[in-house]
Write a protein that holds these residues in place. Structure first.
Motif, PDB file in Angstrom:
ATOM      1  N   ALA A 190     -45.019  22.508 -29.017  1.00 42.36           N
ATOM      2  CA  ALA A 190     -46.259  21.820 -28.619  1.00 42.36           C
ATOM      3  C   ALA A 190     -46.640  20.744 -29.632  1.00 42.36           C
ATOM      4  O   ALA A 190     -47.256  19.738 -29.280  1.00 42.36           O
ATOM      5  CB  ALA A 190     -47.398  22.834 -28.483  1.00 42.36           C
ATOM      6  N   GLY A 191     -46.228  20.947 -30.883  1.00 43.98           N
ATOM      7  CA  GLY A 191     -46.541  19.961 -31.910  1.00 43.98           C
ATOM      8  C   GLY A 191     -45.584  18.785 -31.927  1.00 43.98           C
ATOM      9  O   GLY A 191     -45.903  17.730 -32.485  1.00 43.98           O
ATOM     10  N   GLN A 212     -55.715  20.192 -23.910  1.00 49.51           N
ATOM     11  CA  GLN A 212     -56.436  21.462 -23.988  1.00 49.51           C
ATOM     12  C   GLN A 212     -55.730  22.560 -23.172  1.00 49.51           C
ATOM     13  O   GLN A 212     -55.760  23.739 -23.549  1.00 49.51           O
ATOM     14  CB  GLN A 212     -57.875  21.266 -23.490  1.00 49.51           C
ATOM     15  CG  GLN A 212     -58.780  22.403 -23.887  1.00 49.51           C
ATOM     16  CD  GLN A 212     -60.192  22.198 -23.376  1.00 49.51           C
ATOM     17  OE1 GLN A 212     -60.411  21.968 -22.191  1.00 49.51           O
ATOM     18  NE2 GLN A 212     -61.163  22.272 -24.256  1.00 49.51           N
ATOM     19  N   GLY A 233     -49.372  19.446 -27.502  1.00 49.45           N
ATOM     20  CA  GLY A 233     -50.325  20.359 -28.144  1.00 49.45           C
ATOM     21  C   GLY A 233     -51.728  19.788 -28.223  1.00 49.45           C
ATOM     22  O   GLY A 233     -52.674  20.523 -28.522  1.00 49.45           O
ATOM     23  N   LYS A 234     -51.865  18.501 -27.962  1.00 49.55           N
ATOM     24  CA  LYS A 234     -53.214  17.908 -27.966  1.00 49.55           C
ATOM     25  C   LYS A 234     -53.929  18.116 -26.631  1.00 49.55           C
ATOM     26  O   LYS A 234     -55.132  17.902 -26.533  1.00 49.55           O
ATOM     27  CB  LYS A 234     -53.139  16.414 -28.286  1.00 49.55           C
ATOM     28  CG  LYS A 234     -52.842  16.148 -29.750  1.00 49.55           C
ATOM     29  CD  LYS A 234     -53.418  14.827 -30.213  1.00 49.55           C
ATOM     30  CE  LYS A 234     -53.405  14.775 -31.739  1.00 49.55           C
ATOM     31  NZ  LYS A 234     -53.967  13.546 -32.260  1.00 49.55           N
ATOM     32  N   GLN A 255     -53.276  24.001 -25.469  1.00 50.18           N
ATOM     33  CA  GLN A 255     -53.969  24.719 -26.559  1.00 50.18           C
ATOM     34  C   GLN A 255     -54.505  26.065 -26.079  1.00 50.18           C
ATOM     35  O   GLN A 255     -54.404  27.072 -26.772  1.00 50.18           O
ATOM     36  CB  GLN A 255     -55.150  23.876 -27.070  1.00 50.18           C
ATOM     37  CG  GLN A 255     -54.746  22.688 -27.890  1.00 50.18           C
ATOM     38  CD  GLN A 255     -55.957  21.871 -28.334  1.00 50.18           C
ATOM     39  OE1 GLN A 255     -57.107  22.213 -28.061  1.00 50.18           O
ATOM     40  NE2 GLN A 255     -55.683  20.759 -29.013  1.00 50.18           N
ATOM     41  N   PHE A 256     -55.066  26.079 -24.874  1.00 44.07           N
ATOM     42  CA  PHE A 256     -55.636  27.332 -24.354  1.00 44.07           C
ATOM     43  C   PHE A 256     -54.547  28.371 -24.096  1.00 44.07           C
ATOM     44  O   PHE A 256     -54.746  29.560 -24.308  1.00 44.07           O
ATOM     45  CB  PHE A 256     -56.446  27.067 -23.071  1.00 44.07           C
ATOM     46  CG  PHE A 256     -57.846  26.547 -23.339  1.00 44.07           C
ATOM     47  CD1 PHE A 256     -58.201  26.081 -24.592  1.00 44.07           C
ATOM     48  CD2 PHE A 256     -58.798  26.526 -22.339  1.00 44.07           C
ATOM     49  CE1 PHE A 256     -59.491  25.607 -24.851  1.00 44.07           C
ATOM     50  CE2 PHE A 256     -60.090  26.062 -22.587  1.00 44.07           C
ATOM     51  CZ  PHE A 256     -60.435  25.590 -23.840  1.00 44.07           C
ATOM     52  N   THR A 314     -45.414  27.096 -30.199  1.00 46.39           N
ATOM     53  CA  THR A 314     -46.337  26.361 -31.081  1.00 46.39           C
ATOM     54  C   THR A 314     -45.619  25.153 -31.696  1.00 46.39           C
ATOM     55  O   THR A 314     -46.155  24.035 -31.722  1.00 46.39           O
ATOM     56  CB  THR A 314     -46.851  27.302 -32.203  1.00 46.39           C
ATOM     57  OG1 THR A 314     -47.378  28.477 -31.592  1.00 46.39           O
ATOM     58  CG2 THR A 314     -47.935  26.651 -33.032  1.00 46.39           C
ATOM     59  N   LEU A 374     -51.759  28.627 -25.783  1.00 47.37           N
ATOM     60  CA  LEU A 374     -51.361  29.134 -27.103  1.00 47.37           C
ATOM     61  C   LEU A 374     -52.426  30.069 -27.662  1.00 47.37           C
ATOM     62  O   LEU A 374     -52.102  31.107 -28.265  1.00 47.37           O
ATOM     63  CB  LEU A 374     -51.112  27.965 -28.067  1.00 47.37           C
ATOM     64  CG  LEU A 374     -49.868  27.129 -27.749  1.00 47.37           C
ATOM     65  CD1 LEU A 374     -49.860  25.833 -28.571  1.00 47.37           C
ATOM     66  CD2 LEU A 374     -48.581  27.915 -28.002  1.00 47.37           C
ATOM     67  N   ALA A 375     -53.685  29.726 -27.433  1.00 44.09           N
ATOM     68  CA  ALA A 375     -54.781  30.578 -27.932  1.00 44.09           C
ATOM     69  C   ALA A 375     -54.737  31.953 -27.259  1.00 44.09           C
ATOM     70  O   ALA A 375     -54.886  32.989 -27.922  1.00 44.09           O
ATOM     71  CB  ALA A 375     -56.127  29.900 -27.670  1.00 44.09           C
TER      72      ALA A 375
END
Ligand SMILES: Cc1cc2nc3c(=O)[nH]c(=O)nc-3n(C[C@H](O)[C@H](O)[C@H](O)COP(=O)(O)OP(=O)(O)OC[C@H]3O[C@@H](n4cnc5c(N)ncnc54)[C@H](O)[C@@H]3O)c2cc1C
Length: 382
Positions: free
Chosen positions: A266-267, A280, A277-278, A283-284, A263, A286-287
């Motif tokens: 990614a930032g 998708q 991290g922007k 993001q997916f 996380t 990490l989700a």
């Protein structure tokens, strides 16, 4: 990190204290322990002084008399800092709890205080070169000779073996009785005929050690027997079931570290003009990692809570161990992926989480054995 319906305020406090302990006291030892593949004995004693080696052991011997859920919360936090240190704690916790439950008063007094303080390191010796999942295939035998037993056999993959002051050994006292003929012995370091034959260097969990142990005409007194000649296997299985839940908690800790690292990365990592991290796709990932970790956490805490309520947990312990360890392998692997090339470089911690997690679907009953255990509990009507 979320609270759950299973926690009391005492559990939350225990978790927060363990987290602080892991950050402040465990973390500084990790790099050297990992590179030297050596359990830091000084740290182990500090873990003992903090009360983390006797969480479920009776208070009169120095233990905390606490519950399985607390043990899970502590192991999760230690594993967040170092899965290998959590690995070294597991035989200690398991042997302590078995002696607390099955030991004679003499055995409790002799072993529990030094196990709980971390002065005496423990190993559990079940696996052999020719028998791992199939425990009943072990060849080690303990032959009765008057008031003594003569033990012969070889054990392998034994965590803490090189440092162990006492080994909980599984051996046949009566092979013709099948599993009922399996017995448990407490064999102390220095007993003639008991030796460490070789250390086995590992891929991960390098802050703890495994080795091969040899028992050659090793003579122990009858008082070394733990829990009588019958029922050693059954007693061990009961303890291992609870230990599987703690093992699942160990998976949670290493997976959490991987998720945190991924996380943060990614930032901060920029590609194509923006933080990765922007995207998708990241993001997916990490989700999914966060969702799977939360589900693993709930299964683990639920199994521990059920055990603490006196409910049977064979199926739930296997489910927690299976799910948490398999998700930890995936989560740590995805964390490496999110780190790109840096994820594969030794100076980035995420590679350690991945190497450490890989063991978790193998040790303490492989994923296949957990599935077999779960399936046996389903009413298949076969
Ligand atoms: C780092 C490390 C630490 C360890 N620490 C200890 C310790 O402290 N004490 C100890 O006693 N042992 C310890 N072990 C041993 C560990 O518990 C065994 O490795 C594990 O139980 C698997 O046994 P095995 O390696 O002999 O594999 P095997 O049993 O030979 O299995 C090989 C493969 O076959 C599969 N398989 C086996 N039987 C079945 C079946 N019926 N159905 C489907 N698939 C099956 C397995 O799942 C696995 O994929 C440790 C191992 C490692 C690597």
């Amino acid at each position: 990190m979320s609270s759950t319906p299973y926690f009391t305020e005492t559990h939350e406090q225990a978790r927060d204290a363990a987290r602080q302990f892991a950050d402040e006291l465990v973390a500084p030892y990790v790099e050297a322990a990992e590179s030297e593949e050596q359990l830091p004995l000084e740290l182990f004693r500090k873990i003992g002084q903090a009360g983390y080696l006797g969480i479920r052991s009776p208070e009169q011997y120095g233990g905390s008399g606490s519950d399985l859920l607390t043990e899970c919360l502590v192991i999760e936090q230690i594993s967040r800092a170092c899965c290998g240190i959590a690995s070294a704690m597991m035989p200690q916790l398991l042997v302590g709890s078995i002696i607390g439950r099955l030991g004679t008063e003499e055995q409790r007094q002799r072993y529990l205080p030094s196990i709980i303080s971390g002065e005496r390191i423990c190993s559990i010796a079940m696996s052999e070169p020719g028998a791992g999942s199939d425990v009943s295939a072990i060849a080690t035998a303990a032959k009765r000779r008057g008031d003594e037993f003569v033990i012969n056999g070889t054990k392998t993959f034994i965590t803490n073996g090189p440092d162990a002051g006492v080994v909980l050994l599984l051996a046949y006292t009566d092979r013709s009785a099948g599993n009922r003929g399996l017995s448990l012995f407490l064999v102390e370091r220095g007993t003639p005929g008991f030796s460490v034959s070789r250390k086995l260097p590992k891929v991960g969990n390098r802050a703890s050690q495994v080795c091969e142990l040899i028992f050659q005409d090793c003579v122990v007194r009858r008082s070394a027997l733990l829990g009588g000649t019958e029922g050693g296997f059954r007693n061990l299985l009961g303890a291992v079931t609870m230990s599987r839940v703690t093992f699942a908690a160990r998976a949670l800790g290493v997976a959490q570290s991987a998720l945190d690292a991924a996380t943060a990365y990614a930032g901060s990592r920029v590609a194509f003009g923006q933080p990765i991290g922007k995207f998708q796709a990241i993001q997916f990932k990490l989700a999914d990692m966060a969702t799977n970790l939360e589900a693993a956490r709930l299964l683990t805490y639920q199994a521990a809570w059920m055990s603490d309520q006196g409910m049977p947990i064979v199926k739930h312990a296997a489910m927690a161990k299976l799910f948490a360890s398999e998700r930890a392998v995936e989560i740590t692997s995805e964390a490496v992926q999110i780190h790109g090339g840096y994820g594969y470089i030794m100076e980035t911690p995420v590679q350690r989480y991945w190497r450490d997690a890989r063991l978790l679907t193998i040790s303490e009953g492989t994923s296949e054995i957990q599935r077999q255990t779960i399936a046996k509990q389903l009413e298949l009507g076969l």
